[in-house]
Design a protein around this motif. Structure first.
Motif, PDB file in Angstrom:
ATOM      1  N   GLY A  63       0.726   0.297 -21.618  1.00 29.16           N
ATOM      2  CA  GLY A  63       1.796   0.695 -22.531  1.00 29.16           C
ATOM      3  C   GLY A  63       1.929  -0.257 -23.704  1.00 29.16           C
ATOM      4  N   SER A  64       1.768  -1.550 -23.434  1.00 33.24           N
ATOM      5  CA  SER A  64       1.840  -2.549 -24.502  1.00 33.24           C
ATOM      6  C   SER A  64       0.644  -2.438 -25.433  1.00 33.24           C
ATOM      7  CB  SER A  64       1.917  -3.953 -23.910  1.00 33.24           C
ATOM      8  OG  SER A  64       3.114  -4.114 -23.195  1.00 33.24           O
ATOM      9  N   ARG A  65      -0.513  -2.115 -24.869  1.00 32.27           N
ATOM     10  CA  ARG A  65      -1.705  -1.902 -25.710  1.00 32.27           C
ATOM     11  C   ARG A  65      -1.465  -0.732 -26.668  1.00 32.27           C
ATOM     12  NH1 ARG A  65      -6.474  -2.293 -21.167  1.00 32.27           N
ATOM     13  NH2 ARG A  65      -6.641  -4.569 -21.164  1.00 32.27           N
ATOM     14  N   LEU A  66      -0.936   0.350 -26.119  1.00 32.71           N
ATOM     15  CA  LEU A  66      -0.659   1.529 -26.942  1.00 32.71           C
ATOM     16  C   LEU A  66       0.367   1.201 -28.020  1.00 32.71           C
ATOM     17  CD1 LEU A  66      -1.022   4.538 -27.505  1.00 32.71           C
ATOM     18  CD2 LEU A  66       0.738   4.972 -25.794  1.00 32.71           C
ATOM     19  N   GLU A  67       1.406   0.449 -27.652  1.00 38.49           N
ATOM     20  CA  GLU A  67       2.431   0.058 -28.621  1.00 38.49           C
ATOM     21  C   GLU A  67       1.822  -0.784 -29.749  1.00 38.49           C
ATOM     22  OE1 GLU A  67       6.376  -2.767 -28.806  1.00 38.49           O
ATOM     23  OE2 GLU A  67       5.849  -1.850 -26.889  1.00 38.49           O
ATOM     24  N   LEU A  68       0.932  -1.709 -29.393  1.00 36.95           N
ATOM     25  CA  LEU A  68       0.264  -2.524 -30.410  1.00 36.95           C
ATOM     26  C   LEU A  68      -0.558  -1.647 -31.354  1.00 36.95           C
ATOM     27  CD1 LEU A  68      -0.587  -5.205 -31.672  1.00 36.95           C
ATOM     28  CD2 LEU A  68      -2.330  -5.395 -29.885  1.00 36.95           C
ATOM     29  N   CYS A  69      -1.295  -0.699 -30.789  1.00 33.09           N
ATOM     30  CA  CYS A  69      -2.088   0.210 -31.628  1.00 33.09           C
ATOM     31  C   CYS A  69      -1.190   1.004 -32.568  1.00 33.09           C
ATOM     32  CB  CYS A  69      -2.907   1.164 -30.757  1.00 33.09           C
ATOM     33  SG  CYS A  69      -4.258   0.371 -29.880  1.00 33.09           S
ATOM     34  N   ASN A  70      -0.098   1.515 -32.047  1.00 38.97           N
ATOM     35  CA  ASN A  70       0.822   2.291 -32.882  1.00 38.97           C
ATOM     36  C   ASN A  70       1.427   1.429 -33.986  1.00 38.97           C
ATOM     37  OD1 ASN A  70       0.466   4.771 -31.651  1.00 38.97           O
ATOM     38  ND2 ASN A  70       2.036   4.379 -30.120  1.00 38.97           N
ATOM     39  N   ARG A  71       1.779   0.175 -33.660  1.00 36.37           N
ATOM     40  CA  ARG A  71       2.343  -0.717 -34.683  1.00 36.37           C
ATOM     41  C   ARG A  71       1.327  -0.993 -35.784  1.00 36.37           C
ATOM     42  NH1 ARG A  71       4.020  -5.155 -30.844  1.00 36.37           N
ATOM     43  NH2 ARG A  71       3.388  -6.476 -32.572  1.00 36.37           N
ATOM     44  N   LEU A  72       0.068  -1.192 -35.405  1.00 38.83           N
ATOM     45  CA  LEU A  72      -0.978  -1.424 -36.412  1.00 38.83           C
ATOM     46  C   LEU A  72      -1.153  -0.200 -37.303  1.00 38.83           C
ATOM     47  CD1 LEU A  72      -3.657  -3.271 -34.274  1.00 38.83           C
ATOM     48  CD2 LEU A  72      -2.344  -4.220 -36.188  1.00 38.83           C
ATOM     49  N   ILE A  73      -1.172   0.966 -36.694  1.00 32.08           N
ATOM     50  CA  ILE A  73      -1.328   2.201 -37.477  1.00 32.08           C
ATOM     51  C   ILE A  73      -0.162   2.363 -38.437  1.00 32.08           C
ATOM     52  CG2 ILE A  73      -1.322   4.737 -37.340  1.00 32.08           C
ATOM     53  CD1 ILE A  73      -2.924   4.354 -34.669  1.00 32.08           C
ATOM     54  N   GLU A  74       1.049   2.117 -37.958  1.00 30.53           N
ATOM     55  CA  GLU A  74       2.222   2.228 -38.822  1.00 30.53           C
ATOM     56  C   GLU A  74       2.163   1.226 -39.965  1.00 30.53           C
ATOM     57  OE1 GLU A  74       5.637   1.854 -36.297  1.00 30.53           O
ATOM     58  OE2 GLU A  74       5.281   3.787 -35.349  1.00 30.53           O
ATOM     59  N   LEU A  75       1.791   0.004 -39.660  1.00 33.24           N
ATOM     60  CA  LEU A  75       1.695  -1.023 -40.692  1.00 33.24           C
ATOM     61  C   LEU A  75       0.653  -0.649 -41.744  1.00 33.24           C
ATOM     62  CD1 LEU A  75       2.416  -3.880 -41.741  1.00 33.24           C
ATOM     63  CD2 LEU A  75       0.551  -4.724 -40.323  1.00 33.24           C
ATOM     64  N   LEU A  76      -0.512  -0.240 -41.293  1.00 31.81           N
ATOM     65  CA  LEU A  76      -1.601   0.062 -42.225  1.00 31.81           C
ATOM     66  C   LEU A  76      -1.380   1.354 -43.008  1.00 31.81           C
ATOM     67  CD1 LEU A  76      -4.606  -0.999 -39.995  1.00 31.81           C
ATOM     68  CD2 LEU A  76      -3.674  -2.216 -41.976  1.00 31.81           C
ATOM     69  N   SER A  77      -0.608   2.260 -42.447  1.00 32.05           N
ATOM     70  CA  SER A  77      -0.368   3.520 -43.140  1.00 32.05           C
ATOM     71  C   SER A  77       0.837   3.457 -44.067  1.00 32.05           C
ATOM     72  CB  SER A  77      -0.175   4.655 -42.131  1.00 32.05           C
ATOM     73  OG  SER A  77       1.024   4.474 -41.412  1.00 32.05           O
ATOM     74  N   GLY A  78       1.608   2.366 -44.026  1.00 26.82           N
ATOM     75  CA  GLY A  78       2.768   2.231 -44.889  1.00 26.82           C
ATOM     76  C   GLY A  78       4.013   2.879 -44.332  1.00 26.82           C
ATOM     77  N   ARG A  79       3.966   3.366 -43.113  1.00 28.84           N
ATOM     78  CA  ARG A  79       5.116   4.068 -42.535  1.00 28.84           C
ATOM     79  C   ARG A  79       6.230   3.140 -42.092  1.00 28.84           C
ATOM     80  NH1 ARG A  79       2.501   9.067 -39.219  1.00 28.84           N
ATOM     81  NH2 ARG A  79       0.972   9.565 -40.813  1.00 28.84           N
TER      82      ARG A  79
END
Length: 100
Positions: A63-79
């Protein structure tokens, strides 16, 4: 970190580990140059892939791995700032799935 080097040519971005590595291995010859701007994205992606993989390996909880991936995607996408960017075809946050 211990390295065993086979003869050859190695390419790496200059990061915090490289100067220490070169100091510990005086037999290595270094030649530094600028990365062509057209090659920068690919070089950075390769470097970041290793950094991200190590971070995910260190995190044992899926779950923490998935959360990290989602945070990276959000950061890189500007969301993360509620920005209008990215376009509609940009990557969405990761979701766990199973293949059968």
């Amino acid at each position: 970190m211990r390295f065993a080097f086979a003869p050859g040519i190695y390419e790496a971005l200059l990061n915090e580990e490289i100067p220490d590595l070169l100091q510990r291995h005086p037999e290595l010859r270094s030649v530094f140059g600028m990365v062509d701007p057209e090659e920068e994205p690919g070089r950075y992606v390769t470097f970041l892939a290793g950094v991200i993989e190590r971070a995910l390996q260190q995190e044992q909880d899926p779950g923490s791995r998935l959360e990290l991936c989602n945070r990276l995607i959000e950061l890189l996408s500007g969301r993360e700032n509620g920005a209008i960017y990215p376009a509609a075809d940009s990557p969405l946050p990761a979701r766990p799935c199973s293949w059968r």
